[in-house]
Write an enzyme that holds these catalytic residues in place. Sequence first.
Site, PDB file in Angstrom:
ATOM      1  N   HIS A  61      31.394  43.690  33.615  1.00 21.87           N
ATOM      2  CA  HIS A  61      32.369  42.649  33.246  1.00 21.87           C
ATOM      3  C   HIS A  61      32.952  42.894  31.868  1.00 21.87           C
ATOM      4  O   HIS A  61      32.223  42.877  30.870  1.00 21.87           O
ATOM      5  CB  HIS A  61      31.714  41.270  33.294  1.00 21.87           C
ATOM      6  CG  HIS A  61      32.683  40.133  33.251  1.00 21.87           C
ATOM      7  ND1 HIS A  61      33.633  39.923  34.233  1.00 21.87           N
ATOM      8  CD2 HIS A  61      32.885  39.146  32.342  1.00 21.87           C
ATOM      9  CE1 HIS A  61      34.353  38.853  33.931  1.00 21.87           C
ATOM     10  NE2 HIS A  61      33.928  38.362  32.787  1.00 21.87           N
ATOM     11  N   ARG A  93      38.150  29.309  23.459  1.00 23.85           N
ATOM     12  CA  ARG A  93      39.195  29.727  24.392  1.00 23.85           C
ATOM     13  C   ARG A  93      40.590  29.530  23.799  1.00 23.85           C
ATOM     14  O   ARG A  93      41.484  30.340  24.019  1.00 23.85           O
ATOM     15  CB  ARG A  93      39.049  28.978  25.718  1.00 23.85           C
ATOM     16  CG  ARG A  93      39.839  29.635  26.825  1.00 23.85           C
ATOM     17  CD  ARG A  93      39.613  28.970  28.151  1.00 23.85           C
ATOM     18  NE  ARG A  93      40.387  27.749  28.280  1.00 23.85           N
ATOM     19  CZ  ARG A  93      40.708  27.189  29.447  1.00 23.85           C
ATOM     20  NH1 ARG A  93      40.307  27.742  30.582  1.00 23.85           N
ATOM     21  NH2 ARG A  93      41.401  26.080  29.494  1.00 23.85           N
ATOM     22  N   TYR A 132      43.571  40.042  33.075  1.00 27.26           N
ATOM     23  CA  TYR A 132      44.492  38.942  33.403  1.00 27.26           C
ATOM     24  C   TYR A 132      45.716  38.786  32.526  1.00 27.26           C
ATOM     25  O   TYR A 132      46.576  37.948  32.821  1.00 27.26           O
ATOM     26  CB  TYR A 132      43.740  37.613  33.510  1.00 27.26           C
ATOM     27  CG  TYR A 132      42.978  37.153  32.288  1.00 27.26           C
ATOM     28  CD1 TYR A 132      43.596  36.402  31.308  1.00 27.26           C
ATOM     29  CD2 TYR A 132      41.630  37.450  32.149  1.00 27.26           C
ATOM     30  CE1 TYR A 132      42.880  35.951  30.207  1.00 27.26           C
ATOM     31  CE2 TYR A 132      40.915  37.011  31.047  1.00 27.26           C
ATOM     32  CZ  TYR A 132      41.536  36.267  30.084  1.00 27.26           C
ATOM     33  OH  TYR A 132      40.833  35.821  28.988  1.00 27.26           O
ATOM     34  N   HIS A 216      40.247  34.373  39.301  1.00 31.09           N
ATOM     35  CA  HIS A 216      39.643  34.123  37.980  1.00 31.09           C
ATOM     36  C   HIS A 216      38.426  33.212  38.029  1.00 31.09           C
ATOM     37  O   HIS A 216      37.385  33.491  37.454  1.00 31.09           O
ATOM     38  CB  HIS A 216      40.681  33.543  37.010  1.00 31.09           C
ATOM     39  CG  HIS A 216      40.142  33.287  35.635  1.00 31.09           C
ATOM     40  ND1 HIS A 216      39.471  32.121  35.289  1.00 31.09           N
ATOM     41  CD2 HIS A 216      40.130  34.050  34.523  1.00 31.09           C
ATOM     42  CE1 HIS A 216      39.092  32.191  34.022  1.00 31.09           C
ATOM     43  NE2 HIS A 216      39.490  33.345  33.528  1.00 31.09           N
ATOM     44  N   ARG A 219      38.396  27.111  39.037  1.00 30.30           N
ATOM     45  CA  ARG A 219      39.324  26.280  38.247  1.00 30.30           C
ATOM     46  C   ARG A 219      40.749  26.803  38.356  1.00 30.30           C
ATOM     47  O   ARG A 219      41.710  26.046  38.323  1.00 30.30           O
ATOM     48  CB  ARG A 219      38.927  26.315  36.762  1.00 30.30           C
ATOM     49  CG  ARG A 219      37.686  25.574  36.405  1.00 30.30           C
ATOM     50  CD  ARG A 219      37.343  25.774  34.928  1.00 30.30           C
ATOM     51  NE  ARG A 219      36.555  26.962  34.676  1.00 30.30           N
ATOM     52  CZ  ARG A 219      36.849  27.910  33.798  1.00 30.30           C
ATOM     53  NH1 ARG A 219      37.948  27.842  33.072  1.00 30.30           N
ATOM     54  NH2 ARG A 219      36.060  28.948  33.625  1.00 30.30           N
ATOM     55  N   HIS A 282      28.480  35.350  35.562  1.00 28.36           N
ATOM     56  CA  HIS A 282      27.709  34.317  34.870  1.00 28.36           C
ATOM     57  C   HIS A 282      26.776  33.581  35.849  1.00 28.36           C
ATOM     58  O   HIS A 282      25.585  33.767  35.792  1.00 28.36           O
ATOM     59  CB  HIS A 282      28.586  33.318  34.097  1.00 28.36           C
ATOM     60  CG  HIS A 282      29.571  33.977  33.186  1.00 28.36           C
ATOM     61  ND1 HIS A 282      29.169  34.822  32.181  1.00 28.36           N
ATOM     62  CD2 HIS A 282      30.943  33.955  33.146  1.00 28.36           C
ATOM     63  CE1 HIS A 282      30.238  35.284  31.545  1.00 28.36           C
ATOM     64  NE2 HIS A 282      31.327  34.777  32.112  1.00 28.36           N
ATOM     65  N   ASP A 333      31.616  41.742  28.623  1.00 26.30           N
ATOM     66  CA  ASP A 333      32.501  40.577  28.673  1.00 26.30           C
ATOM     67  C   ASP A 333      33.438  40.460  27.469  1.00 26.30           C
ATOM     68  O   ASP A 333      34.454  41.136  27.398  1.00 26.30           O
ATOM     69  CB  ASP A 333      31.615  39.321  28.849  1.00 26.30           C
ATOM     70  CG  ASP A 333      32.399  38.057  29.191  1.00 26.30           C
ATOM     71  OD1 ASP A 333      33.628  38.080  29.087  1.00 26.30           O
ATOM     72  OD2 ASP A 333      31.781  37.045  29.565  1.00 26.30           O
TER      73      ASP A 333
HETATM   74  C1  NGQ Z   1      38.027  34.621  30.224  1.00 26.82           C
HETATM   75  N1  NGQ Z   1      35.798  34.286  29.415  1.00 26.82           N
HETATM   76  O1  NGQ Z   1      38.719  34.596  31.230  1.00 26.82           O
HETATM   77  O2  NGQ Z   1      38.227  35.445  29.326  1.00 26.82           O
HETATM   78  C2  NGQ Z   1      36.891  33.652  30.089  1.00 26.82           C
HETATM   79  C3  NGQ Z   1      37.335  32.423  29.349  1.00 26.82           C
HETATM   80  C4  NGQ Z   1      37.996  30.726  31.074  1.00 26.82           C
HETATM   81  C5  NGQ Z   1      34.548  33.906  29.677  1.00 26.82           C
HETATM   82  N2  NGQ Z   1      34.383  33.028  30.611  1.00 26.82           N
HETATM   83  C6  NGQ Z   1      38.435  31.655  29.989  1.00 26.82           C
HETATM   84  N3  NGQ Z   1      33.529  34.394  29.042  1.00 26.82           N
HETATM   85  O3  NGQ Z   1      36.930  30.903  31.661  1.00 26.82           O
HETATM   86  O4  NGQ Z   1      38.768  29.829  31.374  1.00 26.82           O
HETATM   87 ZN    ZN Z   2      34.837  36.880  31.762  1.00 31.58          ZN
END
Ligand code: NGQ
Ligand code: ZN
Length: 468
Positions: A61, A93, A132, A216, A219, A282, A333
């Site tokens: 990841h 975020r 993304y 993704h 959500r 996760h 990550d």
């Molecule tokens: C991400 N990162 O997509 O980069 C996510 C945060 C989210 C992690 N979850 C954004 N570690 O999950 O909405």
């Molecule tokens: Zn991630």
Amino acid sequence: MNAGTLFATEALLPAGWARNVLFQWDGTGTLVTVRPDAGAADAAGVPHAAGPVLPGMPNLHSHAFQRGFAGLTEYRSEPAGDGGQSDSFWSWRKLMYRFALRLSPDTLEAIATQLYVEMLRAGYTSVCEFHYVHHGEDGKPYAEPAEMSLRLLRAARNAGIGITLLPVLYQTAGFGGKPALADQRRFLHQTGAMLDLLARLAPHCHGQARLGLAPHSLRAVPPESLAEAVAGLRAMDAQAPVHIHIAEQQREVDECITLTGTRPVAWLLDHAEVDARWCLVHATHMDWDERRRLAHSGAVAGICPTTEANLGDGVFDAAPYLAQGGAWGIGSDSHASVSVAEELRLFEYGQRLGLQRRNVLASDTHHQVADRLYLDAAAGGARASGRAIGALAVGQQADFAVLDGAHPALAGLPGSQALAVHVFANHGHETLAEVRTAGRIRVQHGAHPLQPQAGERFSAARASLLTD
Ligand code: NGQ
Ligand code: ZN
């Protein structure tokens, strides 16, 4: 041609440590011989490894661009609430989105190249790139809609790391079809457009590169889109990997229950055909039943210990999951750390801290915790990558991480103890002598040939992204 041979006094094969192992690979870098207990005649004229030989570790990841601000969000950014502190995953975020909005194809490629060089130096030989940031700053596709993806593929090729490219499907800001936020504009695709992107990328993914898909999260992807996208992927490539973020934060679990009456992992297991082609990234917050079902599904739990610690996610309850045969692997990550040893160490330490015990993840087969952790993570990471990697066995790619048997920390120790020292007695990457992908040497004595140039481009790119 890339055919070659290597002789290892000790090597970590899928069943455990073996002695006097002869490796041979063909011109494509695929292992054609793995012969333990080889005699002196076999070893004659074959290059000898500098120490115990491990399979290269797949990194399951990565969001490459996040390397660009790693370590730069460690300050209070939200006013502290009533007696409490309000910085969280969600405030991080916001800062992450600010950075993502400024990326260009050139800065992304510079950051990714540096990161992939760092990964190889840390013993990662392949990376699952959960990608993304697809579109321009205004949210409109680039003239070449696959521009950003192609830059990542090029960074991986130049560094010499294998890659599983996972273009991310992103459509909504939350459960129930909540419209996407302005700050998410660079991420968005209709499902048909995502399938077009995959078709565009497929011809670029061969050899050291594999293509998959990443909805993704629950959500960000409504149920109908999830089903349609996975079906579209399957029509192109029935075995392609599918990765999804899930149940990382308690808030996601609560919102999912409010909207569907079900916890996220249970919802996914109920509504998608989750099997060994899936990686649930996760999966921190599961109840007993979800944990049991996931363990039996064959899907891989994508554990990212340093990022999960950094973002305050929670601790994955590993002992019961592993006891039920659950597959797992490690990812760096957000790249708060880029180190195979540190991810494995922190995974075990999280369990020790929670349970007030030691050597929690050792098994009946592997009394040395590090052996168990390393073999499990390599096998799970390979499964999540959808590539023939992660094991020193015929038919797998010749990806090696060679420990430095002459380093004072390891000298004189048998392979199993040398690996334990490498993982638990922190020496950075100093105890790694050599890293190879598809038989080719990428890192020797800690150094990668692209290091100076990649480092310079990285710092220039980061400086340009951090100035207002
Ligand atoms: C991400 N990162 O997509 O980069 C996510 C945060 C989210 C992690 N979850 C954004 N570690 O999950 O909405
Ligand atoms: Zn991630």
